[in-house]
Design an enzyme around this catalytic site. Structure first.
Site, PDB file in Angstrom:
ATOM      1  N   THR A 169       0.727  -1.064  -0.091  1.00 42.69           N
ATOM      2  CA  THR A 169       0.364  -0.425   0.220  1.00 42.69           C
ATOM      3  C   THR A 169       0.739   1.509   0.398  1.00 42.69           C
ATOM      4  O   THR A 169       0.647   2.032  -0.545  1.00 42.69           O
ATOM      5  CB  THR A 169      -1.587   0.093   1.152  1.00 42.69           C
ATOM      6  OG1 THR A 169      -1.573  -0.709   1.476  1.00 42.69           O
ATOM      7  CG2 THR A 169      -2.132   0.874   0.883  1.00 42.69           C
ATOM      8  N   ASP A 193      -1.427  -4.766   8.232  1.00 39.59           N
ATOM      9  CA  ASP A 193      -2.015  -6.089   8.066  1.00 39.59           C
ATOM     10  C   ASP A 193      -3.719  -5.956   8.849  1.00 39.59           C
ATOM     11  O   ASP A 193      -4.962  -6.964   7.515  1.00 39.59           O
ATOM     12  CB  ASP A 193      -1.590  -6.795   8.504  1.00 39.59           C
ATOM     13  CG  ASP A 193      -0.011  -7.117   8.067  1.00 39.59           C
ATOM     14  OD1 ASP A 193       0.069  -7.228   7.113  1.00 39.59           O
ATOM     15  OD2 ASP A 193       0.856  -7.204   8.672  1.00 39.59           O
ATOM     16  N   GLY A 218       3.413  -8.235   9.215  1.00 39.42           N
ATOM     17  CA  GLY A 218       2.983  -8.239   7.593  1.00 39.42           C
ATOM     18  C   GLY A 218       4.496  -9.233   6.537  1.00 39.42           C
ATOM     19  O   GLY A 218       4.879 -10.262   6.545  1.00 39.42           O
ATOM     20  N   GLU A 247       9.010   0.614  11.463  1.00 37.86           N
ATOM     21  CA  GLU A 247       8.002   1.240  11.684  1.00 37.86           C
ATOM     22  C   GLU A 247       7.364   1.787  12.485  1.00 37.86           C
ATOM     23  O   GLU A 247       6.913   2.538  12.741  1.00 37.86           O
ATOM     24  CB  GLU A 247       7.054   0.116  11.090  1.00 37.86           C
ATOM     25  CG  GLU A 247       7.222  -0.355   9.205  1.00 37.86           C
ATOM     26  CD  GLU A 247       6.118  -1.200   8.909  1.00 37.86           C
ATOM     27  OE1 GLU A 247       6.142  -1.779   7.603  1.00 37.86           O
ATOM     28  OE2 GLU A 247       6.171  -1.883  10.096  1.00 37.86           O
TER      29      GLU A 247
HETATM   30  O1  5RP Z   1       3.438  -3.991   8.803  1.00 33.96           O
HETATM   31  C1  5RP Z   1       3.544  -3.824   7.319  1.00 33.96           C
HETATM   32  C2  5RP Z   1       5.601  -4.731   7.409  1.00 33.96           C
HETATM   33  O2  5RP Z   1       5.486  -4.836   8.347  1.00 33.96           O
HETATM   34  C3  5RP Z   1       3.223  -3.463   6.706  1.00 33.96           C
HETATM   35  O3  5RP Z   1       2.514  -2.286   6.747  1.00 33.96           O
HETATM   36  C4  5RP Z   1       1.585  -4.542   6.249  1.00 33.96           C
HETATM   37  O4  5RP Z   1       2.233  -6.007   5.758  1.00 33.96           O
HETATM   38  C5  5RP Z   1       0.393  -3.875   5.123  1.00 33.96           C
HETATM   39  O5  5RP Z   1       1.343  -4.995   4.236  1.00 33.96           O
HETATM   40  P1  5RP Z   1       0.408  -4.612   2.821  1.00 33.96           P
HETATM   41  O6  5RP Z   1       0.321  -2.678   2.697  1.00 33.96           O
HETATM   42  O7  5RP Z   1       1.048  -4.613   1.364  1.00 33.96           O
HETATM   43  O8  5RP Z   1      -1.055  -4.917   2.589  1.00 33.96           O
END
Ligand code: 5RP
Length: 236
Positions: free
Chosen positions: A35, A91, A103, A110
């Site tokens: 995203t 997620d 995820g 983060e």
């Molecule tokens: O926490 C994260 C990575 O550690 C991502 O922000 C989370 O997995 C969402 O990813 P995506 O936008 O691909 O669904």
């Protein structure tokens, strides 16, 4: 052709950038995941003069690459501990804006970049929108652990009720996923998480745990791109 999900991610990301990245901002945190690709795309559509006076703080190898490929200036939290706004994916997000993240195994950086920001904004598609954490995201809470402690931490997580906790294994590499920080990830399912703060506290207190992918009471707003092309905005 862009899929509904990709369109939803894009709409959420564009609206969040348009409403929260202001011309006065000079330090912007950028999360990780698919995203966030749209977040960076929207940032690159801004007036180049605004981007030229802004430093972007990535949260992973992936987001650093996105920013550098876009010709943007990157920095780190050591140089820029005061961030104007951080925008990141998730997620799953509950009704109170608590989130599961990690995820993509990037939740340690983060969380640091989100906590250093005056405002933390989440962007996601409709599949991430839940009342209670654990409804949609059933893979478990990502727990980053120092490698030598993984088995001991796994046992403790099982003792806390996450019977199916398991070490995240890599694809196209023999052995476990290794994070950008050189650690391992355990995915710990806790069923429906009605009290995420308690799960966060209990899991984070396990020796050997570096960070837990529960972001509680951190986000100010979440933008969810919907299937019908609209965007749902949830505030605290
Ligand atoms: O926490 C994260 C990575 O550690 C991502 O922000 C989370 O997995 C969402 O990813 P995506 O936008 O691909 O669904």
């Amino acid at each position: 052709m862009t899929s509904l999900i990709e369109q939803a991610k894009q709409k959420a990301a564009y609206q969040a950038v348009d409403e929260h990245v202001l011309p006065t901002h000079t330090v912007i945190g950028v999360g990780s995941g698919s995203t966030v690709v749209h977040v960076v795309a929207r940032l690159l559509e801004r007036d180049p003069a605004l981007n030229a006076k802004t430093v972007f703080i990535p949260t992973s190898f992936q987001s650093r690459g996105l920013l550098l490929d876009g010709g943007l200036t990157v920095g780190d939290v050591e140089q820029y501990p005061n961030i104007d706004v951080t925008i990141d994916g998730a997620d799953e997000v509950d009704a109170q804006l608590n989130a599961i993240k990690g995820g993509g195994a990037a939740h340690l950086q983060e969380k640091v970049v989100a906590e250093a920001a005056k405002k933390f904004i989440i962007v996601a598609d409709y599949r991430k929108d839940s009342k209670v954490l654990g409804e949609q995201w059933t893979k478990g809470v990502p727990v980053e652990v120092v490698p030598f402690a993984w088995k001991a931490v796994l046992k403790k997580l099982q003792g806390l009720g996450s019977k199916d906790a398991k070490l995240r294994m890599a694809v196209n590499k023999a052995g476990p996923v290794v994070t950008d920080n050189g650690n391992f990830i355990i995915d710990a399912p806790f069923g429906l998480i009605r009290d995420p703060v308690k799960v966060l506290k209990d899991t984070k207190l396990i020796t050997g745990v570096v960070e837990v992918g529960l972001f509680c009471n951190m986000a100010e707003v979440a933008y969810f791109g919907c299937e019908d092309g609209s965007v749902t905005v949830r505030t605290k």
